[in-house]
Structure formats: structure tokens, C-alpha cells
Design a protein around this motif. Structure first.
Motif, PDB file in Angstrom:
ATOM      1  N   LYS A   1       0.930  -1.451   0.125  1.00 11.70           N
ATOM      2  CA  LYS A   1      -0.144  -0.221   0.487  1.00 11.70           C
ATOM      3  C   LYS A   1       0.627   1.413   0.263  1.00 11.70           C
ATOM      4  O   LYS A   1       0.171   2.203  -0.782  1.00 11.70           O
ATOM      5  CB  LYS A   1      -0.852   0.005   1.578  1.00 11.70           C
ATOM      6  CG  LYS A   1      -1.627  -0.644   1.460  1.00 11.70           C
ATOM      7  CD  LYS A   1      -2.638  -0.725   2.329  1.00 11.70           C
ATOM      8  CE  LYS A   1      -3.647  -2.174   2.473  1.00 11.70           C
ATOM      9  NZ  LYS A   1      -4.424  -2.134   3.844  1.00 11.70           N
ATOM     10  N   ARG A   2       1.336   0.991   0.773  1.00 14.93           N
ATOM     11  CA  ARG A   2       2.957   2.286   1.243  1.00 14.93           C
ATOM     12  C   ARG A   2       3.545   2.828  -0.746  1.00 14.93           C
ATOM     13  O   ARG A   2       3.823   4.318  -0.734  1.00 14.93           O
ATOM     14  CB  ARG A   2       3.210   2.097   2.065  1.00 14.93           C
ATOM     15  CG  ARG A   2       3.121   2.599   3.217  1.00 14.93           C
ATOM     16  CD  ARG A   2       3.934   2.419   4.224  1.00 14.93           C
ATOM     17  NE  ARG A   2       3.718   2.467   5.065  1.00 14.93           N
ATOM     18  CZ  ARG A   2       4.152   2.027   7.170  1.00 14.93           C
ATOM     19  NH1 ARG A   2       5.583   2.158   6.716  1.00 14.93           N
ATOM     20  NH2 ARG A   2       3.602   2.448   8.549  1.00 14.93           N
TER      21      ARG A   2
ATOM     22  N   TRP B   1       0.825   4.281  -2.363  1.00 13.70           N
ATOM     23  CA  TRP B   1       0.929   5.943  -2.006  1.00 13.70           C
ATOM     24  C   TRP B   1       1.764   6.525  -2.986  1.00 13.70           C
ATOM     25  O   TRP B   1       2.509   7.753  -3.847  1.00 13.70           O
ATOM     26  CB  TRP B   1       0.770   6.137  -0.556  1.00 13.70           C
ATOM     27  CG  TRP B   1      -0.593   6.072  -0.375  1.00 13.70           C
ATOM     28  CD1 TRP B   1      -1.012   4.809   0.168  1.00 13.70           C
ATOM     29  CD2 TRP B   1      -1.989   6.684  -0.787  1.00 13.70           C
ATOM     30  NE1 TRP B   1      -2.338   4.840   0.021  1.00 13.70           N
ATOM     31  CE2 TRP B   1      -3.494   5.985  -0.253  1.00 13.70           C
ATOM     32  CE3 TRP B   1      -2.156   7.501  -1.493  1.00 13.70           C
ATOM     33  CZ2 TRP B   1      -4.106   6.541   0.373  1.00 13.70           C
ATOM     34  CZ3 TRP B   1      -3.625   8.575  -0.896  1.00 13.70           C
ATOM     35  CH2 TRP B   1      -4.148   7.651  -0.957  1.00 13.70           C
TER      36      TRP B   1
END
Length: 277
Positions: free
Chosen positions: A216-217, A220
């Protein structure tokens, strides 16, 4: 600088860069994690066959490129699972077929010879409202799909056998994600072209991976780095009067190089401090 931002075409370019960064940041993370960079390169070049067919038949080149890319993506996915053909051989078949058909049909197209450089290298300053709508819809669909199925996607990306043991429909996710890869590549052709499209799907993710290993990071950070690359490339293109697509990729590589050096220096300093302790 202020006068430049006031131009409509530059506003479209900035918005297009943001939407493309979102789409590429999401699907590109899956590409890098699943190690599909070579496959994505094959789909990117195979899309040229769709462009040539579109020019020859008189339909939208991007529409025909989307259809051809999706079919190529499914073909690579299907052939790579067969025991009688290696994955790299399947990619080579569609890669070379697409480029060959693209060249043949573009030269057979009636009327004046089309400007193929626009499709090969792209120009973000020429994107239209229609292109923005396509990018916006694609980005929205990717956001919704990954939000709903983020955990199955992570399982499929890292360990397909484990995903199968958990009863997940692995084939469904693999083909759906290949569909999204093909559509994202075609949606970005107007920006960076066939030659450079794969870079927008991998370099921001490689840069993000220097700082985190969490799926997920990485998404982003990839979106942020991708948009910074688009902005930096646009300004380089404007001030140096060079192609915008190449400028965007150059700036993204520059960001990666700076981050790589900074990470290496930081790691070395930490090692020295640990030795002193």
C-alpha cells in the motif's frame, strides 16, 4: 511560470499527469511486485499493431490499440501457462507481431503517411478532454477495484500457490489485472508513447521500493513520485524545448538516482554508527 500555468493545454497536461500517475502508481505496483515488467513491455509494443490497424481501417487508433493490447495481454497470460511454451517466448511472439503489424498497416494506410512519432514517443501537451475523461475513469475504476480486493491482489502478487490454497479465484484476478495493465498502457500512450510507457509503470515504483516494502505504501509513494516526474518533465520540456514524454521519463530516472544515492549514503552512515556502538 505563472503565465505558463494559465494556458489550457498546460492545465490539461498537469491534470493528465496526475490521473496517469494515479493509474500507473496503482497497477505499476502490481507489475513490479509480480515481476511482470517484461510482460508489460511486450504488451506496450504489441499495442503498436492496434494503432496500425486503426490507421488502416479509419477507426480510432487508441481504441484499436486498446483492443489489440487486451487480446495480446490475454494471449501472453494464456500461452505462458502452457507447458509447451516458455513465458519469454510467448511475450516475444506478441511483441514482434504487434510491431510488425503496426509498421505494415501504417504504411498501407490511405492518404498521407501518419506521424508515428506521436504514438512512439507521445506528447502530454496534446492530450484532450476525451483523454482526460478516459484517464479519470480508468483511475477511478482502479481505485475502487484495489480498495475492494487489495488483500487478494497482494496474495496473488506475492504467492499464487498460497492464494490458490486459500480458495481465491487466482485466474480471475490475473486476467483482470492483465486487462488493467493493457488499458493503462494505452491510456498513457498520448503522454509518453509506446517506447517510454513501461518506464512510467516501473520507475516510480522502484523509487518507492527504496523506502518501503509494503504494498500500500508503495502505491501511495509511486503516485506522488509519478506526479512529481510529470511536473518536472513538463517544465524541462518547456524550458529546453525537448519532447515532453522523454523529459518526464528522464526526470523520473533522475529522482530515482538521487534517492538511490541518498539511501546508500544513509545506509553507510548507519553502519558506521552501529560499528562505533
Amino acid at each position: 511560470m505563472t503565465e505558463l500555468i494559465q494556458y489550457t493545454f498546460f492545465q490539461h497536461a498537469l491534470l493528465g499527469g496526475l490521473l496517469a500517475s494515479i493509474a500507473c502508481g496503482i497497477i505499476g505496483t502490481y507489475i513490479v511486485t509480480r515481476r511482470l515488467v517484461f510482460i508489460s513491455g511486450g504488451i506496450t509494443h504489441a499495442s503498436f499493431g492496434g494503432i496500425g490497424i486503426g490507421l488502416f481501417t479509419g477507426i480510432s487508433p487508441l481504441l484499436s490499440a486498446a483492443v489489440f493490447s487486451v487480446l495480446s495481454a490475454f494471449g501472453v497470460e494464456w500461452l505462458s501457462k502452457r507447458k509447451d511454451m516458455r513465458e519469454d517466448s510467448a511475450i516475444a511472439v506478441f511483441w514482434t507481431l504487434g510491431m510488425a503489424l503496426g509498421v505494415m498497416f501504417s504504411f498501407l494506410s490511405p492518404g498521407f503517411a501518419p506521424d508515428l512519432s506521436a504514438y512512439l514517443f507521445g506528447n502530454i501537451l496534446t492530450i484532450t478532454v476525451t483523454d482526460l475523461v478516459i484517464l479519470g475513469v480508468l483511475a477511478l475504476v482502479l481505485i475502487v477495484f484495489f480498495t475492494l480486493f487489495i488483500h487478494p491482489i497482494i496474495h496473488v502478487a506475492f504467492d499464487r500457490e498460497f492464494a490458490r490454497s486459500q480458495g481465491l479465484p487466482v485466474a480471475f484476478f490475473e486476467y483482470t489485472l492483465m486487462l488493467f495493465i493493457a488499458l493503462t498502457i494505452v491510456a498513457c500512450l498520448r503522454m509518453v508513447g509506446i517506447v517510454l510507457a513501461i518506464s512510467l509503470l516501473t520507475i516510480p515504483q522502484m523509487t518507492a521500493n527504496l523506502f518501503t516494502y509494503k504494498f500500500k505504501r508503495i502505491i501511495w509513494l509511486s503516485v506522488i513520485i509519478g506526479f512529481l516526474s510529470c511536473m518536472g518533465g513538463l517544465f524541462i520540456s518547456y524550458f529546453l524545448n525537448v519532447p515532453s514524454g522523454a523529459s518526464i521519463i528522464f526526470f523520473s530516472i533522475l529522482i530515482y538516482a538521487v534517492c538511490k544515492v541518498a539511501k546508500s549514503i544513509s545506509t553507510r552512515i548507519q553502519r558506521e554508527e552501529n560499528k562505533k556502538l
